[in-house]
Enzyme design. Structure first.
Site: not given
Length: 318
Positions: A246, A187, A301
């Protein structure tokens, strides 16, 4: 990770008190049964669970002025002549336990595979939470004048901390092969990994950018790609991963700022794939040894972190 099997312990406790229960129940009924069970059941004392081959310390950085919790796992096998390979893992509070377990698995099978298990260094924060959101936003995001928010953009200072303070500490603690060092980030951590690759490619030989936040500050990190060409003699390797789930098309009813609209706008999958194609196409000019892209099926995610760790460790050691 396999679940702990508690059935055996439960059965052992049952064997200890069931005969007494049966006798009491026959004589005086259910109330006596409960009382007898309570009388013979041993006291249960829970203790904090430890992680094998792991240690930690809290470290103050002169470069950033911040405090970090550093986690360290060193293989119990002898180091190769040049020293252990080492992987630095961002978001250490959340990611270090899994990364350390994976490394121990490599060590157990080293005689079969011929692979040397790495030292695992988790870089986290001195708090009880898995993620310190303000701290990681400060440390993992690149400086992007006029584009980043207040408190963002401290990636260069954080990288100074890793290079000038943390690496010497780790190298003083255990034999390290300085030509086999990897960086893993997910991330915002994946964004930091790309920023490091593009601006200081000699810092590591292998980069694993999992679900990188390429969208940050109007995709500023993409403007840093040409920095690789200036240092192409270093020949680093890059693995880019992203979860299949995602990115999704925004539902027709989605309004600006809603989750569906935000996911569609960030284009996590498209951005990661497009970057991998760009880097693969320009690999020779940029001095990249290898570029690989993996789209992780059925992962979102959050869940994409763990298979990305596994794939990243494999990519690093192969």
């Amino acid at each position: 990770m396999r679940r702990l099997a508690l059935g055996g312990a439960a059965a052992l406790l049952a064997c200890a008190w069931l005969p007494a229960c049966a006798t009491s129940a026959t004589a005086t009924g259910a109330t006596a049964t409960v009382a007898t069970a309570a009388a013979v059941t041993p006291a249960v004392v829970w203790r904090a669970a430890g992680l094998p081959q792991a240690r930690q310390l809290d470290l103050a950085s002169a470069r950033t002025g911040q405090h970090y919790r550093i986690f360290l796992s060193v293989p119990d096998t002898a180091p190769p002549p040049a020293g252990h390979p080492v992987i630095y893992v961002l978001d250490g509070n959340a990611a270090f336990p899994s990364a350390a377990l994976m490394a121990r698995t490599v060590a157990r099978r080293s005689k079969v595979t011929g692979l040397h298990a790495p030292v695992v260094v988790g870089i986290g924060y001195a708090g009880a939470e898995d993620y310190d959101e303000p701290a990681r936003a400060r440390d993992y995001t690149p400086p992007a004048a006029g584009k980043a928010g207040a408190g963002d953009g401290g990636a260069d200072l954080f990288l100074d901390f890793i290079e000038q303070e943390l690496k010497p500490l780790i190298q003083a603690s255990t034999p390290i092969d300085t030509q086999r060092q990897a960086l893993f980030g997910h991330s915002y951590g994946g964004l930091f990994t790309l920023h490091t690759l593009f601006t200081r490619p000699a810092a590591f030989q292998t980069y694993v950018a999992a679900s990188p936040s390429i969208w940050f500050a109007e995709r500023h990190v993409l403007s840093e790609v040409p920095g690789l060409a200036a240092a192409r003699q270093h020949q680093p390797r890059l693995l880019l991963t992203v979860g299949e789930l995602e990115q999704a098309a925004a539902p027709p009813s989605a309004k600006a700022g809603e989750r569906g609209a935000v996911l569609a706008q960030k284009k996590m999958v498209d951005e990661a794939r497009d970057l991998s194609v760009r880097l693969e196409t320009q690999k020779q000019a940029l001095g990249l040894e290898r570029v690989r892209f993996i789209e992780l099926p059925r992962e979102n995610h959050g869940s994409a972190l763990f298979p990305a760790l596994s794939r990243g460790l494999e990519f690093f050691l192969e």
